[in-house]
Design a protein around this motif. Structure first.
Motif, PDB file in Angstrom:
ATOM      1  N   GLU A  34      48.452  40.202  54.385  1.00 27.41           N
ATOM      2  CA  GLU A  34      48.377  40.261  52.930  1.00 27.41           C
ATOM      3  C   GLU A  34      47.332  41.296  52.523  1.00 27.41           C
ATOM      4  OE1 GLU A  34      48.316  36.887  49.676  1.00 27.41           O
ATOM      5  OE2 GLU A  34      46.254  37.334  50.293  1.00 27.41           O
ATOM      6  N   ILE A  35      47.739  42.219  51.667  1.00 29.65           N
ATOM      7  CA  ILE A  35      46.819  43.191  51.088  1.00 29.65           C
ATOM      8  C   ILE A  35      46.363  42.620  49.752  1.00 29.65           C
ATOM      9  CG2 ILE A  35      46.503  45.573  50.356  1.00 29.65           C
ATOM     10  CD1 ILE A  35      47.232  45.128  53.353  1.00 29.65           C
ATOM     11  N   ARG A  36      45.089  42.273  49.671  1.00 24.77           N
ATOM     12  CA  ARG A  36      44.556  41.638  48.460  1.00 24.77           C
ATOM     13  C   ARG A  36      43.389  42.472  47.933  1.00 24.77           C
ATOM     14  NH1 ARG A  36      43.666  35.960  46.247  1.00 24.77           N
ATOM     15  NH2 ARG A  36      45.561  35.525  47.401  1.00 24.77           N
ATOM     16  N   VAL A  37      43.512  42.922  46.706  1.00 25.58           N
ATOM     17  CA  VAL A  37      42.462  43.698  46.060  1.00 25.58           C
ATOM     18  C   VAL A  37      42.024  42.956  44.806  1.00 25.58           C
ATOM     19  CG1 VAL A  37      41.857  45.884  44.958  1.00 25.58           C
ATOM     20  CG2 VAL A  37      43.384  45.866  46.950  1.00 25.58           C
ATOM     21  N   ILE A  38      40.730  42.744  44.666  1.00 21.46           N
ATOM     22  CA  ILE A  38      40.173  42.065  43.499  1.00 21.46           C
ATOM     23  C   ILE A  38      39.491  43.114  42.625  1.00 21.46           C
ATOM     24  CG2 ILE A  38      38.613  40.265  42.666  1.00 21.46           C
ATOM     25  CD1 ILE A  38      38.918  38.899  45.384  1.00 21.46           C
ATOM     26  N   ALA A  39      39.989  43.251  41.413  1.00 24.99           N
ATOM     27  CA  ALA A  39      39.470  44.244  40.481  1.00 24.99           C
ATOM     28  C   ALA A  39      38.655  43.547  39.394  1.00 24.99           C
ATOM     29  CB  ALA A  39      40.629  45.033  39.851  1.00 24.99           C
ATOM     30  N   LYS A  40      37.410  44.008  39.218  1.00 24.23           N
ATOM     31  CA  LYS A  40      36.550  43.474  38.167  1.00 24.23           C
ATOM     32  C   LYS A  40      35.874  44.615  37.431  1.00 24.23           C
ATOM     33  CE  LYS A  40      35.795  38.946  40.250  1.00 24.23           C
ATOM     34  NZ  LYS A  40      34.810  37.871  40.556  1.00 24.23           N
ATOM     35  N   GLU A  41      35.186  44.252  36.359  1.00 25.49           N
ATOM     36  CA  GLU A  41      34.545  45.251  35.511  1.00 25.49           C
ATOM     37  C   GLU A  41      33.143  44.783  35.165  1.00 25.49           C
ATOM     38  OE1 GLU A  41      35.324  47.386  31.155  1.00 25.49           O
ATOM     39  OE2 GLU A  41      36.729  45.899  31.958  1.00 25.49           O
TER      40      GLU A  41
END
Length: 267
Positions: A34-41
């Motif tokens: 699984e390719i999991r990317v968590i994007a935050k700001e």
């Protein structure tokens, strides 16, 4: 009695910045990963990160054009984007992460980095500062045929970095101490992650400039440059990189690394 003066402390006013947790941990015994990317700001200096809504995010196979593609958000507003890739393809080829956010294009490129398994994980009875310390004794054997860098993940946002500079091909044994008491019966899982020299240097610098316990991609108190560049104005003619632009990048890191884990129950 005492008097108190109110002191106004000036804190840095940084523009909102994209933060990507794109460390892909690979179990090579599985058929797919699984390719999991968590994007935050980022928001204010003392404020927690918030999920970032990306315009799009793609995971591209550089060596086999057309392979893989768009990542999908698992739930609207979550900032978590996933897809699945053949593990064989993942450990063989080079990959490009491409992210569009608020009109800006961010890129990072990487390749799978192997590591070695953990030979043993034991609980010790030594302490550093007081009797509440919990000691774990970790043993692994370095690969004599390559130069290795290691990221050790002890859970709870606790990491250390290691290199085989002085123990090439040797068995390595070291102790790690948890400052906070861990109750008997609790399970702890630790991981050893592969790393290339750049990822190792990034993590080492991040650990040196941060508190000992932290979530690497949760509250970045320091601006440590990873491998995610802002490629919006790169045209490959007059401008082909922005490494000298001190403020033109996203926080976080993109890496594909082998992971081995072991679990121990505290006595």
């Amino acid at each position: 009695m005492s008097c108190q003066d109110v002191i106004d402390v000036a804190v840095p006013e940084n523009n909102p910045r994209l933060v990507l947790d794109a460390i892909i941990r690979v179990d090579t015994t599985l058929a797919s990963t699984e390719i999991r990317v968590i994007a935050k700001e980022t928001r204010g200096f003392f404020e927690e990160l918030v999920p970032a809504s990306l315009e799009n995010i793609t995971f591209l196979n550089v060596d086999s054009p057309g392979g893989t593609g768009l990542l999908g958000e698992i739930e609207a507003g979550s900032g978590i984007y996933v897809t699945s890739v053949s593990t064989e393809e993942l450990i063989r080829d080079e990959f490009l992460l491409q992210v569009r956010f608020e009109g800006e294009l961010y890129l990072a490129q990487t390749k799978f980095v192997p590591t070695v398994p953990i030979d043993s994980l034991q609980q010790g009875d030594n302490s550093v500062f007081d009797d509440n310390d919990t000691e774990l004794i970790v043993t692994f054997t370095d690969d004599e045929d390559r130069d290795d860098f290691y990221i050790m993940d002890f859970g709870q946002g606790l990491y250390i970095t290691l290199t085989d500079e002085f123990n090439q091909g040797q068995t390595v044994e070291f102790s790690y101490f948890y400052d906070d008491p861990i109750p008997p019966g609790e399970e702890i899982q630790i991981s050893i992650l592969g790393a290339d020299e750049r990822f190792y240097s990034y993590m080492t610098l991040l650990l040196d400039q941060s508190e000992e316990e932290f979530g690497i991609f949760e509250t970045p108190a320091v601006t440590v440059r990873g491998n995610l560049i802002n490629a919006t104005d790169i045209n490959n003619i007059d401008v082909f990189n922005n490494v000298n632009d001190s403020d033109n990048f996203a926080l976080g890191y993109f890496a594909i690394v082998q992971e081995f884990t072991k679990t121990i129950t505290i006595e």
